[in-house]
Write an enzyme that holds these catalytic residues in place. Structure first.
Site, mmCIF file in Angstrom:
data_model
loop_
_atom_site.group_PDB
_atom_site.id
_atom_site.type_symbol
_atom_site.label_atom_id
_atom_site.label_comp_id
_atom_site.label_asym_id
_atom_site.label_seq_id
_atom_site.Cartn_x
_atom_site.Cartn_y
_atom_site.Cartn_z
ATOM 1 N N GLY A 141 -4.632 5.944 1.885
ATOM 2 C CA GLY A 141 -4.155 4.670 2.421
ATOM 3 C C GLY A 141 -5.278 3.892 3.099
ATOM 4 C CB ILE A 186 -0.918 0.083 1.239
ATOM 5 C CG1 ILE A 186 -1.962 -1.029 1.244
ATOM 6 C CG2 ILE A 186 -1.627 1.447 1.277
ATOM 7 C CD1 ILE A 186 -2.919 -0.980 2.444
ATOM 8 C CE1 TYR A 216 -1.154 -1.867 6.432
ATOM 9 C CE2 TYR A 216 1.137 -1.272 6.782
ATOM 10 C CZ TYR A 216 0.070 -1.498 5.931
ATOM 11 O OH TYR A 216 0.229 -1.360 4.583
ATOM 12 C CE LYS A 230 -5.799 4.673 11.460
ATOM 13 N NZ LYS A 230 -6.171 5.645 10.529
ATOM 14 C CG ASN A 236 7.273 2.934 6.885
ATOM 15 O OD1 ASN A 236 6.785 3.954 7.375
ATOM 16 N ND2 ASN A 236 6.976 2.531 5.660
#
Length: 169
Positions: A106, A94, A140, A142, A133
């Site tokens: 996103g 993504i 992710y 969240k 990152n």
């Protein structure tokens, strides 16, 4: 913002958005030589064509009017990069152009992956994300993902560690 499923005819569009977003995301943290090697090897016409024609992979492009601003790639079955679990869907990529961060692109792409996984009756979604990152990891987390393992990602001459994360459906 609109989403469309990419077809082999979209090769140049996918290739362009893939190169642009990957470079924007990782160039500052990697050597120019490793970046160039990765872009050439992973976003060639041949490689993208192979991925676009693979029945176990799906690409989705996010559009702002006529401009591609992000994309999603998911894999099932033997196309998964690692686990190859028939009950899982892998989010391989993504990526969103930096100019559109904060615009929920996103999230739209992630929700499309979730829709695909549910339509295929998958038990869980998994992915790998570079341990450095932090923004992606927070995204992710969240969305309900949790780390379950790590793996090595070859980036040119470097070996980098990816966190493997999953979400049960």
């Amino acid at each position: 913002m609109e989403l469309s499923i990419a077809s082999p005819e979209d090769l140049k569009i996918v290739q362009l958005i893939a190169k642009e977003t990957f470079f924007e995301t990782f160039a500052a943290d990697n050597t120019e030589a490793n970046m160039n090697k990765y872009l050439v090897e992973n976003f060639s016409d041949e490689k993208i064509r192979s991925e676009l024609t693979n029945p176990e992979s799906v690409f989705c492009i996010a559009w702002n009017n006529e401009t591609p601003v992000g994309y999603l790639k998911v894999n099932t079955g033997t196309s998964q990069t690692e686990l190859r679990d028939g009950s899982a869907l892998e989010i391989e990529r993504i990526y969103v152009k930096k100019a559109f961060h904060g615009e929920k692109v996103g999230q739209m792409l992630y929700e499309k992956a979730l829709e695909i996984a549910r339509s295929l009756n998958k038990s869980y979604i998994w992915l790998g994300v570079w341990e450095k990152n932090r923004k992606a990891i927070r995204f992710y987390e969240k969305n309900g993902f949790a780390a379950f393992d790590k793996h090595i990602f070859r980036f040119g001459e470097d070996e980098q560690t990816d966190m493997m994360m999953k979400k049960d459906l």
